[in-house]
Scaffold this active site. Structure first.
Site, PDB file in Angstrom:
ATOM      1  N   LYS A 582       0.803  -1.225   0.000  1.00 35.12           N
ATOM      2  CA  LYS A 582       0.000   0.000   0.000  1.00 35.12           C
ATOM      3  C   LYS A 582       0.836   1.275   0.000  1.00 35.12           C
ATOM      4  CE  LYS A 582      -3.162  -2.503   3.023  1.00 35.12           C
ATOM      5  NZ  LYS A 582      -2.190  -3.574   3.311  1.00 35.12           N
ATOM      6  N   GLU A 609      -5.416  -3.597  -6.486  1.00 30.91           N
ATOM      7  CA  GLU A 609      -6.735  -3.958  -5.955  1.00 30.91           C
ATOM      8  C   GLU A 609      -6.649  -4.528  -4.548  1.00 30.91           C
ATOM      9  OE1 GLU A 609     -10.367  -4.024  -5.592  1.00 30.91           O
ATOM     10  OE2 GLU A 609     -10.235  -4.256  -7.773  1.00 30.91           O
ATOM     11  N   VAL A 612      -6.892  -2.785  -0.713  1.00 24.14           N
ATOM     12  CA  VAL A 612      -8.111  -2.580   0.080  1.00 24.14           C
ATOM     13  C   VAL A 612      -8.967  -3.829  -0.038  1.00 24.14           C
ATOM     14  CG1 VAL A 612     -10.154  -1.142   0.463  1.00 24.14           C
ATOM     15  CG2 VAL A 612      -8.060  -0.114  -0.458  1.00 24.14           C
ATOM     16  N   ALA A 614      -8.064  -7.081   0.381  1.00 21.98           N
ATOM     17  CA  ALA A 614      -7.395  -8.313  -0.061  1.00 21.98           C
ATOM     18  C   ALA A 614      -7.969  -8.771  -1.400  1.00 21.98           C
ATOM     19  CB  ALA A 614      -7.488  -9.400   1.005  1.00 21.98           C
ATOM     20  N   LEU A 616     -11.149  -9.036  -2.234  1.00 17.62           N
ATOM     21  CA  LEU A 616     -12.482  -8.505  -2.531  1.00 17.62           C
ATOM     22  C   LEU A 616     -12.412  -7.447  -3.640  1.00 17.62           C
ATOM     23  CD1 LEU A 616     -13.866  -8.072   1.102  1.00 17.62           C
ATOM     24  CD2 LEU A 616     -14.292  -9.954  -0.480  1.00 17.62           C
ATOM     25  N   GLY A 668      -1.281 -15.366   9.753  1.00 17.24           N
ATOM     26  CA  GLY A 668      -0.835 -14.548   8.638  1.00 17.24           C
ATOM     27  C   GLY A 668      -1.755 -13.386   8.321  1.00 17.24           C
ATOM     28  N   ASP A 682      -2.658   0.929   8.860  1.00 18.33           N
ATOM     29  CA  ASP A 682      -3.046   0.149   7.697  1.00 18.33           C
ATOM     30  C   ASP A 682      -4.445   0.534   7.215  1.00 18.33           C
ATOM     31  OD1 ASP A 682      -2.500  -2.115   5.843  1.00 18.33           O
ATOM     32  OD2 ASP A 682      -4.227  -3.004   6.853  1.00 18.33           O
ATOM     33  N   LYS A 686      -5.758   2.361   3.604  1.00 21.06           N
ATOM     34  CA  LYS A 686      -6.857   1.866   2.772  1.00 21.06           C
ATOM     35  C   LYS A 686      -7.916   2.937   2.555  1.00 21.06           C
ATOM     36  CE  LYS A 686      -6.200  -2.945   4.252  1.00 21.06           C
ATOM     37  NZ  LYS A 686      -6.791  -4.098   4.954  1.00 21.06           N
ATOM     38  N   GLY A 801      -5.484 -12.529   5.114  1.00 18.02           N
ATOM     39  CA  GLY A 801      -5.055 -13.915   4.945  1.00 18.02           C
ATOM     40  C   GLY A 801      -4.248 -14.087   3.680  1.00 18.02           C
TER      41      GLY A 801
END
Length: 821
Positions: A582, A609, A612, A614, A616, A668, A682, A686, A801
């Site tokens: 990021k 992509e 923000v 992961a 999705l 993780g 973090d 995002k 994850g």
């Protein structure tokens, strides 16, 4: 009769000489009449040239080369001549030939005057020794063969080094020879000839092919077979394009075009006598005699592709004559070509714009200076009158051409050709297309030759397939999972989506590993660990750029700031980027916009992509809403899968906060330092990315972020110390849990974008709130827009994850592939 010609690679050593003898015998045993033209043994012509240079300098080193030259042929005789009665005579002949060559070289060492005439005489020994050796092998195996010195057959002018053939006299000599030697297999020296005074001449590059064509034309042969070291004419040079494959047939015109633009299998003059007499030319592989090869004829078989081959000339110079005097002046081009003719300079490619303001021509680099000087002199008056500019010379260029009879009257060919180059960042300096519509050729930078060949080859021959070359930095949690996903899915992608994904390079903080053909991903961890090259991000990027592979993608799987300064250099060199990192797009706004514009300018993709949500489709959905004309009113979200997991677990159990954080690390879910998540940093990144993608020009300091950690935890010197501090402050978190439980609520760390305000806070939410329904590491993003005002658009799913993040990067890689294909 068939004329079989064997090149230097086919007779390069005793074993290959034996293989050639077997090919000839096989033809004879099938009842075929054959004559044979043979080149010097592989490497011998270069060795003879070295002897010339050494002797002309007075260096005794030529004697060592002479011994090596002689030993190669004597070794072949010892290995394949078993007739004890004939062997001494054969060896004596070779010794006498060596002595003659030695005398010539000795004389040259005294005079120090290496003329083209002398060079031709010395070079002739290569073909003479090779043809004599092959003829004796056949004789000793019981076949009626004879050595034929082509200097007695082929007559030329006295232009040494590249003599012009007098065809009528040559054809007469050849026909007379075959009338007098019926029933014998002629083993003829290629490349060499003699002038009308009997002085040795040579036919220039590819001269042995020309010899075969002349012999075939003279006797009206059934077929010419040119035996080389590849399975015929290929769609491209296999040394530069791995996917190149043999072409079964082509027309004479296609063969001429391909040879003109650099195809090494055939030599342009070879085709002319064959074409004039409609004699088919078959290109065969002496290392694989059973392969059908390529048949060049006037009636090639139907071909499924529009383009027959992609060829290139690696090194050319471009001369440009420009100025107002060219406009409407019909004699300028005539004068230009007259100059080239006088200087004996061949123009490989010629192009002139419709404005008639400039003419450009591609020539060999060694001719550039003499051509420039001659043109400067020819147009001196126009230059003095400022009507023509000084002749410009550009060096370090290549020509790439697409060739095929099927290109005629086919719309879209040029578009595919140029788009394939453009998508891979190959700049076109000049272009030309013949009126026959049989070829499109472009001048490009020499360093782009390999990339251009592969890109254009993919466009025309692998249109259903495409290759992606990946350069992966960061092979930890996300990176390692990504590599394993590629390995597991590779076969499916090839069979169903026709994409070949190659991991060309891997790097972690210690080692880096490169393989231009692609790293075998079985046991990739061990291969990387055993790599000898120490990791250096600067060297990694430079190596990636210098490889200049088409369809290259840089994957930054780190969470580090170290790769970010290299993004600009990567994008400028037309390499796409996909990254879950990021840092680049959540730093200064100027950097964010600059990188996006740079990617667009260089026709590549810069995808993030997974920054923000992961895996999705958050940013894709947001961009689709905006580009389709919707207006964003509010965005709310639990944007951290890590914090979602932590606060979901914290609210649903009585487990200590620090234990849940450790579990998130083990799964993780967190960044390497979990404070990046727990500090809100973090989530802030995002939210900043969402705000910018929505069109807001926000800087990191414009966000209002509520801190949820005690100060001592934030200031801990390392991760281990942080975890200790977290455990010490357990009561701080227990008090918050008790408070919200008493109110019947749960804690959620929610990011909000409303108008131009962006803020993040730890909120207590009731059962009616959609964020109350979250579980595990799920993220939820709620878009309230003009279209989705009453019932907001909700995206929900795992937001952290290794598996889902790597899957998101994998999806981006495929999207880049679709764009490049």
């Amino acid at each position: 009769m068939k004329v079989l010609k064997f090149g230097g690679s086919s007779v390069k050593d005793p074993d290959r000489m034996d293989a050639v003898a077997k090919i000839i015998i096989s033809s004879l045993e099938r009842g075929e009449e054959v004559s044979v033209v043979v080149s010097a043994m592989g490497g011998m012509t270069d060795l003879l040239l070295k002897m010339c240079v050494m002797a002309s300098k007075g260096s005794p080193e030529y004697k060592g080369y002479l011994e090596l030259f002689s030993a190669k042929h004597i070794q072949t005789i010892h290995q394949h001549i078993f007739d004890e009665k004939r062997r001494p005579g054969i060896l004596q002949e070779l010794i006498e030939t060596k002595e003659n060559l030695g005398s010539l070289l000795h004389g040259l060492s005294l005079t120090r005057d290496l003329t083209r005439r002398t060079e031709d005489i010395i070079l002739s020994f290569g073909e003479r020794m090779s043809a004599y050796t092959l003829s004796e092998i056949l004789i000793c195996r019981g076949y009626s063969a004879m050595f034929v010195d082509a200097r007695n057959l082929i007559r030329t002018n006295s232009s040494h080094g590249h003599a012009k053939v007098f065809r009528e006299k040559t054809y007469e000599n050849i026909r007379q020879h075959f009338q007098e030697t019926q029933g014998k297999v002629s083993i003829i020296t290629g490349f060499i000839a003699s002038d009308m005074h009997g002085v040795t001449t040579t036919l220039g590059r590819g001269g042995s092919d020309y010899t075969a064509s002349l012999v075939a034309a003279a006797i009206k042969a059934e077929e010419i077979q040119i035996w080389t070291d590849v399975d015929g004419v290929l769609t491209a040079d296999p040394r530069k394009v791995e996917q190149a494959f043999p072409v079964s047939s082509m027309s004479y015109e296609e063969a001429l075009e391909m040879s003109h633009f650099g195809a090494k299998v055939i030599y342009p003059p070879t085709i002319i006598p064959a074409l004039e007499n409609r004699i088919p030319v078959r290109i065969k592989n002496s290392f694989n005699p059973d392969a059908s090869g390529t048949l060049i004829s006037d009636k090639p078989e139907p071909y499924p592709h529009t383009v027959k081959g992609i060829t290139s000339i690696k090194d050319i110079s471009l001369l440009t004559l420009a100025g107002s005097a060219l406009f409407g002046a019909s004699n300028v081009a005539a004068r230009l070509f007259d100059v080239l003719s006088r200087e004996n300079i061949n123009a490989i490619l010629i192009t002139q714009g419709s404005s008639e303001h400039a003419i450009s021509l591609a020539i060999k680099p060694e001719d550039a200076e003499s051509a420039r000087n001659a043109l400067q002199e020819e147009f001196a008056l126009e230059r003095n009158a400022k009507m023509i500019n000084s002749v410009q010379v550009e060096n370090g260029l290549s020509v790439v051409a697409a060739i095929g009879d099927n290109m005629k009257s086919q719309p879209g060919i040029s578009g595919k050709f140029f788009s394939g180059l453009g998508r891979n960042g190959v700049n076109i300096i000049a272009t030309a297309q013949g009126s026959s519509e049989r070829n499109i050729s472009v001048v490009i930078r020499k360093e782009d030759e390999g990339k251009a060949l592969n890109a254009v080859h993919d466009v025309f021959f692998l249109s259903n397939y495409y290759t992606l070359n990946l350069f992966i930095v960061g092979v930890g949690n996300v990176g390692g999972t990504l590599i394993n996903q590629i390995l597991e899915q590779r076969e499916y992608l090839m069979e169903n989506l026709f994409v070949d994904i190659r991991v060309v390079a891997l790097a972690n903080s210690r080692k880096m590993l490169f393989n231009k053909e692609g790293i075998e991903l079985d046991a990739w961890e061990k291969k990387l660990e055993n790599a000898t090259q120490q990791s250096d991000l600067g060297l990694f990027v430079e190596r990636m750029i210098s490889l200049n592979l088409p369809n290259s993608v840089f994957i930054d799987n780190t969470a580090s700031e170290l790769p970010i300064p290299f993004y600009e250099h990567i994008l400028v060199n037309s390499i796409s980027i996909s990254t879950p990192n990021k840092v680049a797009v959540s730093g200064p706004y100027e950097q964010y916009t600059y990188l996006k514009k740079l990617a667009e300018k260089n026709s590549v993709k810069f995808f993030y992509e997974t920054n923000v949500g992961a895996g999705l489709p958050v940013l894709t959905t947001l961009n689709d809403l905006i580009t389709s004309g919707d207006r964003i009113l509010q965005i709310e979200g639990v944007l951290s899968g890590t914090l979602s997991f932590i606060f979901n677990s914290f609210g649903e159990t009585n487990r200590p906060f620090h234990e849940i954080v450790k579990e998130a690390m083990e799964k993780g879910y967190t960044e390497p330092d979990p404070r990046t998540d727990l500090s809100g940093k973090d989530v802030a990144r995002k939210l900043l990315i969402l705000a910018r993608e929505s069109g807001l020009k926000l800087e990191p300091e414009d966000l209002d972020v509520e801190q949820i950690l005690p100060e001592a935890c934030i200031k801990a010197p390392d991760v281990a110390s942080f975890l200790e501090e977290l455990e010490k402050h357990e009561q701080f978190f227990e008090d918050q849990r008790d408070r919200v439980k008493a109110e019947g609520k749960v804690l959620r760390y929610i990011a909000t974008l409303e108008g131009e305000k962006a803020y993040i806070s730890l909120q207590s939410v009731t059962a009616e709130n959609p964020f109350r329904q979250l579980s595990g590491s799920d993220n939820m993003i709620v878009f309230t827009t003009e279209r989705y005002k009453d019932r907001p658009l909700v995206i929900k799913g795992p937001g952290a994850g290794n598996i889902v993040t790597a899957g998101g990067v994998f999806a981006e890689i495929l999207r880049i592939g679709y764009f490049l294909s």
